[in-house]
Design an enzyme around this catalytic site. Structure first.
Site, mmCIF file in Angstrom:
data_model
loop_
_atom_site.group_PDB
_atom_site.id
_atom_site.type_symbol
_atom_site.label_atom_id
_atom_site.label_comp_id
_atom_site.label_asym_id
_atom_site.label_seq_id
_atom_site.Cartn_x
_atom_site.Cartn_y
_atom_site.Cartn_z
ATOM 1 N N THR A 22 0.813 -1.224 0.000
ATOM 2 C CA THR A 22 0.000 0.000 0.000
ATOM 3 C C THR A 22 0.839 1.264 0.000
ATOM 4 O O THR A 22 0.485 2.259 -0.635
ATOM 5 C CB THR A 22 -0.888 0.027 1.272
ATOM 6 N N SER B 278 1.852 -7.711 -1.136
ATOM 7 C CA SER B 278 2.559 -8.733 -0.355
ATOM 8 C C SER B 278 1.755 -10.012 -0.177
ATOM 9 O O SER B 278 2.268 -11.002 0.339
ATOM 10 C CB SER B 278 3.004 -8.173 0.996
ATOM 11 N N SER B 279 0.504 -10.020 -0.652
ATOM 12 C CA SER B 279 -0.249 -11.281 -0.654
ATOM 13 C C SER B 279 0.386 -12.272 -1.626
ATOM 14 O O SER B 279 0.106 -13.468 -1.573
ATOM 15 C CB SER B 279 -1.697 -11.054 -1.078
ATOM 16 N N CYS C 233 -3.910 -18.793 20.279
ATOM 17 C CA CYS C 233 -3.945 -17.575 21.107
ATOM 18 C C CYS C 233 -2.840 -16.632 20.669
ATOM 19 O O CYS C 233 -1.755 -17.053 20.290
ATOM 20 C CB CYS C 233 -3.719 -17.914 22.574
HETATM 21 N N1 ASP Z 1 -2.401 -5.756 0.357
HETATM 22 C C1 ASP Z 1 -1.371 -4.859 0.813
HETATM 23 C C2 ASP Z 1 -0.073 -5.641 0.927
HETATM 24 O O1 ASP Z 1 0.160 -6.282 1.906
HETATM 25 C C3 ASP Z 1 -1.756 -4.234 2.082
HETATM 26 C C4 ASP Z 1 -0.712 -3.261 2.647
HETATM 27 O O2 ASP Z 1 0.263 -2.922 2.070
HETATM 28 O O3 ASP Z 1 -0.923 -2.806 3.746
HETATM 29 O O4 ASP Z 1 0.716 -5.629 0.040
#
Ligand code: ASP
Length: 351
Positions: free
Chosen positions: A18, A62-63, A278
């Protein structure tokens, strides 16, 4: 230039996320190129340390993170290790804790800070949290005040040990937390460091290990889980490691079909690792009857490890000891980079 006058140098590595995203015509967020970071943050030119920047060949949400990208990031740092005082990795928040954990295992005898950061709002937006995060991460990595020989995550005023961190919020600016280890520093008017919590500065030579074995699975238990779900995971061809996310202090159903399925996995040479669902606290095998059978058959307790550190540690150990499951089992119970709270701090020379 004399050493006293030498300016610290930090390498800023952009991987995506992001923090560097723009909206496409449909309104969806997409990664863009590194130069925009300077457009969005001209203040970077005013720091009193030198910042160089580079980016991964392919910048990603990053997914899409994989061990191959971890190796790409590690390669950049390793190649330029001697040229910089510290490193900042700009990364998406979704899997940042996995990357921080993976890097912590890959770098043995790290004597320079590697700080990961990102943001919840794109840098180009007025209320972006990215500005503060990048500037603090750079300051920490520039080692001007304090040397932190660790892979860390800086986010919304806290510096966390990377392999203790977890993403906890998809909307708040304080998106990360470290439930089982205190934060290493807090940024207010000044950045206040807690050096007594840092890993000791190592004396050995830097070693970067890049092998990961992806043939693992994570099985999250839930009340009512059926034998076919558990058995189908145990039957995955060539599975080498299985993390079971258990209840509370490491508890699971005591029904015979469940223990038999785990026994099957162990008989096939699969390492079975017990990690609690947890967020805070630790697995304590044998505290309840609901973990005694697992302990008896050879399931390994994960102490207070996060799931992110467990996944990456298991891949890392299996990748580095492909023919020695006993070593994998042994090292899982030890703290390699401060990822678990245990008195066992043997220096594992081979890791
Ligand atoms: N989907 C984005 C990522 O992890 C979310 C972020 O950057 O916060 O690449």
């Amino acid at each position: 230039m004399s050493d006293r006058k030498r300016k610290d140098k930090v390498l800023l590595i952009y991987t995506g996320g992001t923090i560097g995203m723009v909206q496409d015509e449909s309104g969806a967020l997409q990664p863009f190129a590194m130069e925009r970071i300077y457009d969005a943050l001209p203040l970077l030119h005013r720091t009193n340390y030198i910042i160089d920047s580079c980016q991964l060949e392919r910048i990603i949400d990053s997914s899409n993170m994989t061990p191959e990208f971890w190796v790409d990031i590690a390669n950049i740092i390793e190649k330029r290790y001697d040229d910089y005082d510290g490193f900042v990795v700009l990364h998406g928040t979704d899997t940042m804790a996995y990357t921080a954990s993976a890097l912590s295992f890959m770098f043995k005898n790290l004597t320079k800070p590697i700080v990961l950061t990102g943001s919840q709002l794109p840098l180009g937006m007025l209320r972006s949290d990215g500005r503060e995060n990048i500037i603090c991460a750079l300051e920490i990595a520039s080692s001007q005040h304090m040397l932190i020989p660790e892979v860390t995550i800086f986010f919304e005023s806290h510096l966390y040990r990377g392999n203790r961190s977890t993403k906890v919020s998809a909307e708040n600016f304080d998106a990360f937390s470290s439930f089982n280890y205190p934060s290493l520093a807090k940024a207010g008017i000044k950045i206040s460091y807690k050096p007594n919590l840092f890993l000791p500065v190592p004396t050995g030579e830097l070693k970067v290990r890049k092998a990961f074995d992806r043939r693992i699975a994570v099985l999250k238990l839930f009340p009512g889980i059926t034998p076919s779900v558990v058995q189908s995971i145990v039957c995955i061809p060539n599975l080498q490691g299985l993390i079971i996310e258990t209840f509370g202090s490491g508890n699971a159903p005591t029904e015979p079909w469940f223990i038999e399925a785990l026994q099957d996995a162990l008989d096939k040479g699969i390492i079975v690792f017990n990690v609690t669902q947890c967020k805070a606290g630790a697995v304590q095998m044998r505290q309840y009857q609901a973990s005694c059978d697992m302990d008896r058959i050879g399931v390994i307790g994960g102490h207070d490890i996060t799931i992110e550190a467990a996944v990456t540690k298991l891949m890392y150990l299996l990748g580095n000891f492909p023919d020695d499951k006993d070593k994998v089992r042994d090292r899982l119970s030890k703290s390699l980079r401060g990822e678990i709270s245990t008195d066992i701090h043997e220096d594992c020379e081979d890791l």
